[in-house]
Design a protein around this motif. Structure first.
Motif, PDB file in Angstrom:
ATOM      1  N   LEU A   1      -2.922  10.835   6.632  1.00 44.09           N
ATOM      2  CA  LEU A   1      -2.124   9.886   6.080  1.00 44.09           C
ATOM      3  C   LEU A   1      -2.644   8.892   5.391  1.00 44.09           C
ATOM      4  N   ARG A   2      -2.348   8.260   4.195  1.00 46.05           N
ATOM      5  CA  ARG A   2      -2.614   7.224   3.604  1.00 46.05           C
ATOM      6  C   ARG A   2      -1.650   6.098   3.408  1.00 46.05           C
ATOM      7  N   LEU A   3      -1.801   5.149   3.956  1.00 46.65           N
ATOM      8  CA  LEU A   3      -0.787   3.887   3.882  1.00 46.65           C
ATOM      9  C   LEU A   3      -1.125   3.059   2.959  1.00 46.65           C
ATOM     10  N   SER A   4      -0.209   2.450   2.130  1.00 44.09           N
ATOM     11  CA  SER A   4      -0.263   1.268   1.313  1.00 44.09           C
ATOM     12  C   SER A   4       0.326   0.478   1.324  1.00 44.09           C
ATOM     13  N   CYS A   5      -0.167  -0.881   1.006  1.00 44.21           N
ATOM     14  CA  CYS A   5       0.244  -2.358   1.166  1.00 44.21           C
ATOM     15  C   CYS A   5       0.457  -3.028  -0.220  1.00 44.21           C
ATOM     16  N   ALA A   6       1.439  -3.359  -0.574  1.00 42.22           N
ATOM     17  CA  ALA A   6       1.635  -4.003  -1.927  1.00 42.22           C
ATOM     18  C   ALA A   6       2.224  -5.345  -1.606  1.00 42.22           C
ATOM     19  N   ALA A   7       1.885  -6.248  -2.601  1.00 36.19           N
ATOM     20  CA  ALA A   7       2.309  -7.729  -2.605  1.00 36.19           C
ATOM     21  C   ALA A   7       3.804  -7.617  -3.204  1.00 36.19           C
ATOM     22  N   SER A   8       4.690  -8.122  -2.702  1.00 35.82           N
ATOM     23  CA  SER A   8       5.831  -8.647  -3.175  1.00 35.82           C
ATOM     24  C   SER A   8       6.130  -9.990  -3.197  1.00 35.82           C
ATOM     25  N   GLY A   9       6.436 -10.588  -4.497  1.00 38.99           N
ATOM     26  CA  GLY A   9       6.758 -12.014  -4.408  1.00 38.99           C
ATOM     27  C   GLY A   9       5.738 -13.008  -4.995  1.00 38.99           C
ATOM     28  N   SER A  10       6.127 -13.797  -5.630  1.00 40.98           N
ATOM     29  CA  SER A  10       5.411 -14.610  -6.769  1.00 40.98           C
ATOM     30  C   SER A  10       3.986 -15.123  -6.051  1.00 40.98           C
ATOM     31  N   THR A  11       4.215 -15.621  -4.625  1.00 37.26           N
ATOM     32  CA  THR A  11       3.336 -16.286  -4.080  1.00 37.26           C
ATOM     33  C   THR A  11       2.091 -15.360  -3.756  1.00 37.26           C
ATOM     34  N   LEU A  12       2.450 -14.063  -3.605  1.00 39.18           N
ATOM     35  CA  LEU A  12       1.381 -13.151  -3.386  1.00 39.18           C
ATOM     36  C   LEU A  12       0.984 -12.330  -4.690  1.00 39.18           C
ATOM     37  N   ASP A  13       0.929 -12.897  -5.931  1.00 42.09           N
ATOM     38  CA  ASP A  13       0.586 -12.175  -6.836  1.00 42.09           C
ATOM     39  C   ASP A  13      -0.892 -11.891  -6.892  1.00 42.09           C
ATOM     40  N   ASP A  14      -1.655 -12.713  -6.275  1.00 42.28           N
ATOM     41  CA  ASP A  14      -3.187 -12.623  -6.310  1.00 42.28           C
ATOM     42  C   ASP A  14      -3.408 -12.146  -4.628  1.00 42.28           C
ATOM     43  N   LEU A  15      -3.254 -10.938  -4.617  1.00 42.07           N
ATOM     44  CA  LEU A  15      -3.579 -10.497  -3.067  1.00 42.07           C
ATOM     45  C   LEU A  15      -5.079 -10.647  -3.036  1.00 42.07           C
ATOM     46  N   ASP A  16      -5.775 -10.501  -3.825  1.00 42.94           N
ATOM     47  CA  ASP A  16      -7.344 -10.514  -3.609  1.00 42.94           C
ATOM     48  C   ASP A  16      -7.927 -12.250  -3.227  1.00 42.94           C
ATOM     49  N   ASP A  17      -7.055 -12.850  -3.141  1.00 42.17           N
ATOM     50  CA  ASP A  17      -7.332 -14.257  -2.592  1.00 42.17           C
ATOM     51  C   ASP A  17      -7.403 -14.349  -1.119  1.00 42.17           C
ATOM     52  N   TYR A  18      -6.831 -13.150  -0.391  1.00 42.50           N
ATOM     53  CA  TYR A  18      -6.692 -13.202   0.922  1.00 42.50           C
ATOM     54  C   TYR A  18      -7.345 -11.867   1.756  1.00 42.50           C
ATOM     55  N   ALA A  19      -7.748 -11.981   2.823  1.00 40.39           N
ATOM     56  CA  ALA A  19      -8.154 -10.853   3.512  1.00 40.39           C
ATOM     57  C   ALA A  19      -6.797 -10.270   3.929  1.00 40.39           C
ATOM     58  N   VAL A  20      -6.757  -8.876   4.032  1.00 39.23           N
ATOM     59  CA  VAL A  20      -5.748  -8.369   4.584  1.00 39.23           C
ATOM     60  C   VAL A  20      -5.844  -7.333   5.878  1.00 39.23           C
ATOM     61  N   GLY A  21      -5.053  -7.391   6.782  1.00 36.53           N
ATOM     62  CA  GLY A  21      -5.131  -6.740   8.120  1.00 36.53           C
ATOM     63  C   GLY A  21      -4.163  -5.688   8.316  1.00 36.53           C
ATOM     64  N   TRP A  22      -4.403  -4.801   8.733  1.00 32.14           N
ATOM     65  CA  TRP A  22      -3.368  -3.594   9.213  1.00 32.14           C
ATOM     66  C   TRP A  22      -3.229  -4.113  10.580  1.00 32.14           C
ATOM     67  N   PHE A  23      -1.911  -3.643  11.147  1.00 34.24           N
ATOM     68  CA  PHE A  23      -1.336  -3.943  12.370  1.00 34.24           C
ATOM     69  C   PHE A  23      -0.546  -2.852  12.829  1.00 34.24           C
ATOM     70  N   ARG A  24      -0.439  -2.474  14.228  1.00 35.11           N
ATOM     71  CA  ARG A  24       0.681  -1.563  14.464  1.00 35.11           C
ATOM     72  C   ARG A  24       1.133  -1.778  15.722  1.00 35.11           C
ATOM     73  N   GLN A  25       2.546  -1.267  15.941  1.00 34.36           N
ATOM     74  CA  GLN A  25       3.460  -1.752  16.959  1.00 34.36           C
ATOM     75  C   GLN A  25       4.164  -0.450  17.679  1.00 34.36           C
ATOM     76  N   VAL A  26       4.058  -0.525  18.769  1.00 34.50           N
ATOM     77  CA  VAL A  26       4.694   0.731  19.589  1.00 34.50           C
ATOM     78  C   VAL A  26       6.002   0.050  20.371  1.00 34.50           C
ATOM     79  N   PRO A  27       7.020   0.475  20.519  1.00 38.03           N
ATOM     80  CA  PRO A  27       8.392  -0.214  20.958  1.00 38.03           C
ATOM     81  C   PRO A  27       7.779  -0.566  22.397  1.00 38.03           C
ATOM     82  N   GLY A  28       8.252  -1.978  22.503  1.00 33.61           N
ATOM     83  CA  GLY A  28       8.128  -2.348  23.942  1.00 33.61           C
ATOM     84  C   GLY A  28       6.664  -2.860  24.156  1.00 33.61           C
TER      85      GLY A  28
END
Length: 129
Positions: free
Chosen positions: A18-45
């Motif tokens: 699978l390929r997951l995508s992560c896109a910025a939404s909102g004016s304060t994240l217009d320049d996502l390339d200013d930031y590192a980006v992490g991927w996280f996961r959570q299992v219930p509980g």
């Protein structure tokens, strides 16, 4: 409040990709390339865990041992999108996956919240035969 929007999850069989995508939404994240980006996961509980991170320019990537060699994080700063390519998926990869902007990748494993944005709704990945 700005947030990152995840997509691309689904129900797949073990060994699939699978390929997951992560896109910025909102004016304060217009320049996502200013930031590192992490991927996280959570299992219930369970606690949300960081599994991968990419630096702002994409020059360095980081993975936890459980996904290293199977997952690849990349980014297209021109499109303001970060990807997580997941290959050879296993049942233990079943979780809701999130992305978050980070000040640096140095703390992606234990990050409790994104740096500037809210957590998104995540995208569910289910690996089952």
């Amino acid at each position: 409040q700005a947030r990152l929007v995840e997509s691309g999850g689904g129900l797949v069989q073990p060994g699939s990709s699978l390929r997951l995508s992560c896109a910025a939404s909102g004016s304060t994240l217009d320049d996502l390339d200013d930031y590192a980006v992490g991927w996280f996961r959570q299992v219930p509980g369970s606690k949300r865990e960081g599994i991968s991170c990419i630096t702002p320019a994409g020059s360095s990537t980081f993975y936890v041992p459980s996904v290293k060699g199977r997952f690849t994080v990349s980014r297209d700063n021109a499109k303001n999108i970060v990807y997580l390519q997941m290959n050879n998926l296993k049942p233990e990869d079943t979780a809701v996956y999130y992305c978050g902007d980070l000040e640096t990748c140095s703390y992606y494993v234990t990050a409790s919240s994104p740096f500037t944005s809210d957590w998104g709704q995540g995208t569910r990945v289910t690996v089952s035969s």
